[in-house]
Design an enzyme around this catalytic site. Sequence first.
Site, short mmCIF file in Angstrom:
data_model
loop_
_atom_site.label_atom_id
_atom_site.label_comp_id
_atom_site.label_asym_id
_atom_site.label_seq_id
_atom_site.Cartn_x
_atom_site.Cartn_y
_atom_site.Cartn_z
N LYS A 154 1.86 -20.40 27.65
CA LYS A 154 0.96 -21.41 27.08
C LYS A 154 1.70 -22.74 27.08
O LYS A 154 2.93 -22.78 27.04
CB LYS A 154 0.61 -21.06 25.63
N ASP A 164 -7.40 -25.27 27.88
CA ASP A 164 -7.56 -24.80 26.51
C ASP A 164 -8.20 -25.99 25.78
O ASP A 164 -8.83 -26.82 26.45
CB ASP A 164 -6.21 -24.38 25.90
O1 2IT Z 1 -6.72 -18.82 25.40
C1 2IT Z 1 -6.98 -18.55 26.58
O2 2IT Z 1 -7.08 -17.39 26.98
C2 2IT Z 1 -7.17 -19.67 27.50
N1 2IT Z 1 -7.10 -20.81 27.08
C3 2IT Z 1 -7.43 -19.44 28.96
C4 2IT Z 1 -6.19 -19.03 29.67
C5 2IT Z 1 -6.34 -18.95 31.16
O3 2IT Z 1 -5.28 -18.89 31.80
O4 2IT Z 1 -7.44 -18.92 31.69
#
Ligand code: 2IT
Length: 449
Positions: free
Chosen positions: A126, A166
Amino acid sequence: MNAYVKRVIESVKLKHGREPEFVQTIEEVLTSLSPVIDAHPEYEKVDLLSRMVEPERMFTFRVVWCDDYGRYHTNLGYRCQFNGAIGPYKGGLRFQANVDPGIIKFLAFEQTFKNALTGMPMGGGKGGSDFDPTGKSDAEILRFCQSFMTALYRYIGPDIDVPAGDMGVSGREIGYLFGQYRRLKGNYENGVLTGKGMSYGGSYTRPEATGFGAVYYLNEVLKHEGESIEGKTIAASGFGNVCWGICMKAAELGAKVVTLSGPDGYVYDPEGVCTKEKIDFLPTMINSRRNRVKDYADKFGCEFYPNEKPWGRKVDIVMPSAMQNDVLIDSAKRIVKNNIKYYIEVANMPTTNDALAYLMEQPGMIVAPSKAVNAGGVTVSAFEMSQNSERLTWTFEEVDQKLKDVMALIHQNSVDAAAEYGLGYNLVAGANIASFKKVADAMMSQGPF
Ligand code: 2IT
């Protein structure tokens, strides 16, 4: 509780006291793993948990950008590459003023488990920045994204780490980020980011996927209880991309979302966010960057409750889909008082641990955890990566059907994992156990370090 689990939680509390969201998620997840650790002493033998709660690496970088008036600003950027045992790190980027290391780390830890649950080969990561997109012009967003990617591009790649969106990062930002990555690398690697536009390697249904997936998961829960979604009322929070997908799919299946919320308060629309005009208004609100849900109430003439949350409303289903710690113990008590049977988390960690425990101990109440319910987003990201490496595009119907299948499988795997430990229909523990086992087995197989 298992003594080893307890020791690891205590050590995380000591080490990470200044990262409350991270401590919160570790406590929640590890507590529910207690019976697994009891049954498998091999994990303690190699002290696996201590490794599982530390990211493989996490870094900070500065992001300097120039606003429309020629003034310079310095923000902090982050990327946490939490666990790469089952695939390249994968997870979104969040641009929001409150982003700090604890928030990024909790999201990356949750992502590791969520991604494992999808059955797709993705590790967890993340990232993001404390940059606040509220009120920024398009040109400012562009300059910020370019500067952000200039700092990050060396550390990501289709087989290394694949960011996505996100909060504060959607199609427009992904486009700017990808453009800068391509310029810097001189290489067309569109598998480096997901959530791209359809003209350069995006996947059908990716924008809708988290919301659609959440409703598909909800449907599995209702099926389990012998009920139908038709005619049900839903209290949701937020008005972003996820909420938009929920409104659309719920309306299609004959249910209605009757609340939306924002930092300014919440709106109550007893008719439901069901018409095309209303559903289309959500992206308009997002793109305005005003970050106000009152705009919906003004436009459609419904009630607006300033500085309140929608959790006092009597509905059939509650779906917090805005942000972390949106439902505190007071709200949980109101939800229980209203005799609501279905508490379906959608946003990452929307419930404080005490509120979650309180909800879960209510007889007859069904609690579904976000890492399962919202996994449809990253699932379609995995499909996007597959399509990019195969250099082809699946149809909307193909992606949607595969998404539906994965959500059903996630539900079933959680049910089975909880049953294996005699926990009954416990979707929270089931999701934690199923995903833990997958990541743990991969780590053990690779030499448990
Ligand atoms: O919290 C999540 O799963 C996302 N923001 C998407 C993550 C993604 O790599 O599609």
